[in-house]
Design a protein around this motif. Sequence first.
Motif, PDB file in Angstrom:
ATOM      1  N   GLN A 103      68.296 147.882  80.051  1.00 36.27           N
ATOM      2  CA  GLN A 103      67.644 147.781  78.747  1.00 36.27           C
ATOM      3  C   GLN A 103      68.669 147.526  77.650  1.00 36.27           C
ATOM      4  O   GLN A 103      68.440 146.751  76.726  1.00 36.27           O
ATOM      5  N   PHE A 104      69.810 148.201  77.759  1.00 33.89           N
ATOM      6  CA  PHE A 104      70.852 148.068  76.749  1.00 33.89           C
ATOM      7  C   PHE A 104      71.408 146.651  76.722  1.00 33.89           C
ATOM      8  O   PHE A 104      71.585 146.054  75.656  1.00 33.89           O
ATOM      9  N   VAL A 105      71.693 146.097  77.909  1.00 36.49           N
ATOM     10  CA  VAL A 105      72.240 144.737  77.973  1.00 36.49           C
ATOM     11  C   VAL A 105      71.223 143.741  77.406  1.00 36.49           C
ATOM     12  O   VAL A 105      71.595 142.816  76.670  1.00 36.49           O
ATOM     13  N   ALA A 106      69.946 143.923  77.725  1.00 39.46           N
ATOM     14  CA  ALA A 106      68.922 143.026  77.185  1.00 39.46           C
ATOM     15  C   ALA A 106      68.854 143.134  75.661  1.00 39.46           C
ATOM     16  O   ALA A 106      68.774 142.125  74.956  1.00 39.46           O
ATOM     17  N   ALA A 107      68.895 144.363  75.152  1.00 37.93           N
ATOM     18  CA  ALA A 107      68.864 144.556  73.698  1.00 37.93           C
ATOM     19  C   ALA A 107      70.122 144.001  73.046  1.00 37.93           C
ATOM     20  O   ALA A 107      70.076 143.431  71.952  1.00 37.93           O
TER      21      ALA A 107
END
Length: 206
Positions: free
Chosen positions: A57-61
């Motif tokens: 989720q962090f990488v996508a954000a």
Amino acid sequence: TLCAIDPQPAQLDNPQMRGMFRLFADLLGFHLEAADKVRASEAALRIEADTSRRREQFVAALGHDIRTPLQAVVGGLAVLERMPDRVPQVAPVMRRSATRISALVQDLMDLARGQLGAGMHVEPILCADLSERLAHVVEAQRTRRRDSRTESVCRLEGPVWCDPARIEQVASNLLANAVAHGTPGQPIVVTATTNGDEFQFRSSNT
């Protein structure tokens, strides 16, 4: 516990009987220990799966977050190519956008060092210049999309307890989404207000 009914009570206190009960105890202990290990392994697997989900989720954000200031830099360069005399107005916006990109890359480095297991790092302070920071976010969006109309209203009653860098991230994303999914040519309204100990930021389109 051994329960038995026998008209001829057996002699239990002997090496053979003690050995049998010792084997039973060892067997029970083995199974209990195995069950504990299975539960511990399942818990560790759940933790690792949750950490992996957070990282994804962090990488996508992060990809979304970097795109906005990067587009502001690209847009600023395009403006300067056409109108070199606008350096005093555009260069500060590009510099702030580059600083935001640098901070986001630092977040990525924190992720690489495995510091995201407990969630995204937040450093709240009593921020006295949040109005100015949000104004920079709006200006960066205007530089990025000259065809968009953004109206900003900021009413903050004193300093705000927050992590200003994270607030800038959220504000930039909300504003970028409002522009990307709004009606072309119609205004985007941005408001930032405080009411007691509550802070609210809102971006809306038509």
